[in-house]
Design an enzyme around this catalytic site. Structure first.
Site, PDB file in Angstrom:
ATOM      1  N   GLU A  43       0.911   2.218  13.293  1.00 11.75           N
ATOM      2  CA  GLU A  43      -0.093   2.130  12.231  1.00 11.75           C
ATOM      3  C   GLU A  43      -1.255   1.358  12.840  1.00 11.75           C
ATOM      4  OE1 GLU A  43      -2.439   0.684  10.270  1.00 11.75           O
ATOM      5  OE2 GLU A  43      -1.216  -0.303   8.735  1.00 11.75           O
ATOM      6  N   ASP A  82       0.868  -1.176   0.000  1.00 13.71           N
ATOM      7  CA  ASP A  82       0.000   0.000   0.000  1.00 13.71           C
ATOM      8  C   ASP A  82       0.906   1.228   0.000  1.00 13.71           C
ATOM      9  OD1 ASP A  82      -1.675   2.134   0.568  1.00 13.71           O
ATOM     10  OD2 ASP A  82      -2.885   1.033   2.021  1.00 13.71           O
ATOM     11  N   HIS A  93      -5.278  -0.014   1.263  1.00 16.11           N
ATOM     12  CA  HIS A  93      -5.739  -1.343   1.685  1.00 16.11           C
ATOM     13  C   HIS A  93      -6.908  -1.244   2.665  1.00 16.11           C
ATOM     14  CE1 HIS A  93      -3.383  -0.635   5.354  1.00 16.11           C
ATOM     15  NE2 HIS A  93      -4.002  -1.676   5.886  1.00 16.11           N
ATOM     16  N   GLY A  99       2.906  -2.170  17.749  1.00 20.48           N
ATOM     17  CA  GLY A  99       2.418  -3.037  16.676  1.00 20.48           C
ATOM     18  C   GLY A  99       3.349  -2.967  15.480  1.00 20.48           C
ATOM     19  N   GLU A 151     -10.815  -3.243  15.264  1.00 24.65           N
ATOM     20  CA  GLU A 151      -9.729  -3.993  15.902  1.00 24.65           C
ATOM     21  C   GLU A 151      -9.222  -3.347  17.189  1.00 24.65           C
ATOM     22  OE1 GLU A 151      -6.774  -4.688  12.862  1.00 24.65           O
ATOM     23  OE2 GLU A 151      -7.748  -6.540  12.240  1.00 24.65           O
TER      24      GLU A 151
END
Length: 338
Positions: free
Chosen positions: A130, A35, A278, A62, A139
């Site tokens: 991100e 992406d 994405h 993350g 999420e």
């Protein structure tokens, strides 16, 4: 949790480790790395603001494959700590080593809230992450970023990104709606309408073309990452849309943008009017098709909160009040993004 190996054959979507395990396979990281809007925006926000990163301690929440860690190290960070709960950290450590950053980047496996930060990195100057999901908040990864902000970020520290906003617009989408929703009305002469009901409950994540838009755009929420709380991520907000051209309205579309700090500010959007990412867009098909004329007004309320059974899923509620030149209708709908 940090030392537990996940059995991918026995984990189901309802299992608490399903979320982390889904990020263990390289395929999902391939999609994100390819992406260009996403990855290039983070790169530009970091490497074009080297004065902010020089000799600083940086945390990547993350971290995945470690690409953002390496951007930060390339920008002059003194030390970068990348944390991820999935087993992709094994590859991230190798990637860091292969690219000669093992003296600057530390990759750690575990939950952000449970790990012990390395000596000298107990407090950080910058947090990069991100964290955005479909519908921006799917999420619930932002919760972890906010925990890191409150517990690990130095006073005056920076967040990359630092702001985000969510928007809604209306679209014409008769062909796709017929294929995905109305399909269940009659299959070889049999009614499958109970599945149609289920299909209407689930938002569809897909790329919407700009030519499908039949309303203006309305901002739903603004998030200032320095100030927002976890409670603020459950929201209910009114919206008002004006029909911009005569057409039928089949769905509402939700998208977001993010902004990074710096003397060379960078931002990107997931709007249908710009290059797709994405994240695509989140499409909410309305139970009633609105026959709109230019100037007609659609008002409503959109709310979202984590699902009680699985906090990474989102419960979305929509109410619509439409008074058009051709007809009027009001309705309420429930969706679950999972």
């Amino acid at each position: 949790m940090a030392d537990m190996e996940v059995d991918t054959e026995t984990i189901t979507q309802g299992h608490p480790d399903y979320y982390f395990d889904s990020y263990s396979h390289y395929g999902i990281h391939e999609e994100m790395l390819k992406d260009r809007v996403r990855t290039s925006s983070y790169r530009d926000a970091i490497v074009n603001n080297k004065h902010l990163f020089k000799d600083k301690v940086v945390l990547d929440v993350g971290c995945g494959t470690g690409i953002l860690c390496m951007f930060a190290a390339s920008a002059g960070a003194k030390k970068v700590v990348g944390v991820d709960c999935s087993s992709i950290v094994n590859q991230a450590k190798e990637i860091v080593k292969q690219n000669g950053f093992e003296d600057k980047i530390i990759i750690m496996k575990g939950k952000m809230e449970e790990i012990t930060m390395p000596e000298g990195c107990e407090q950080v100057d910058i947090i990069i992450s991100e964290w955005m999901g479909y519908f921006l908040l799917y999420e619930s990864m932002l919760n972890t970023v906010l925990w890191a902000r409150d517990n690990l970020l130095k006073e005056g520290g920076l967040l990359f990104p630092e702001k985000s906003s969510m928007y809604v617009c209306g679209i014409e989408d008769g062909s796709y709606r017929s294929d995905k929703i109305n399909f269940w009305d009659n299959i070889h002469g049999f009614s499958f309408k109970c599945i149609k009901t289920l299909a209407m409950l689930e938002p569809i994540v897909d790329v919407v073309e700009a030519k499908q838009i039949v309303t203006n755009h309305c901002k739903l929420i603004d998030l200032d990452l320095y100030k927002v709380s976890v409670d603020d991520l459950s929201f209910a907000t009114p919206f008002r849309l004006s029909i911009t051209k005569k057409n039928k309205l089949h769905a509402l579309v939700v998208y977001f943008d993010v902004t990074f700090p710096g003397h060379h500010p960078v931002s990107f959007s997931t709007s249908p009017t710009v290059k797709p990412t994405h994240w695509k867009q989140t499409v909410l098909y309305t139970q009633s098709i609105l026959d709109g004329a230019k100037g007609d007004i659609l008002t409503g309320n959109l709310s979202a909160k984590p699902n009680a059974s699985n906090h990474r899923d989102l419960d979305i509620s929509l109410s619509v009040d439409f008074k058009g030149k051709k007809h009027a209708t009001s309705f309420e709908q429930e969706f679950r993004l999972r």
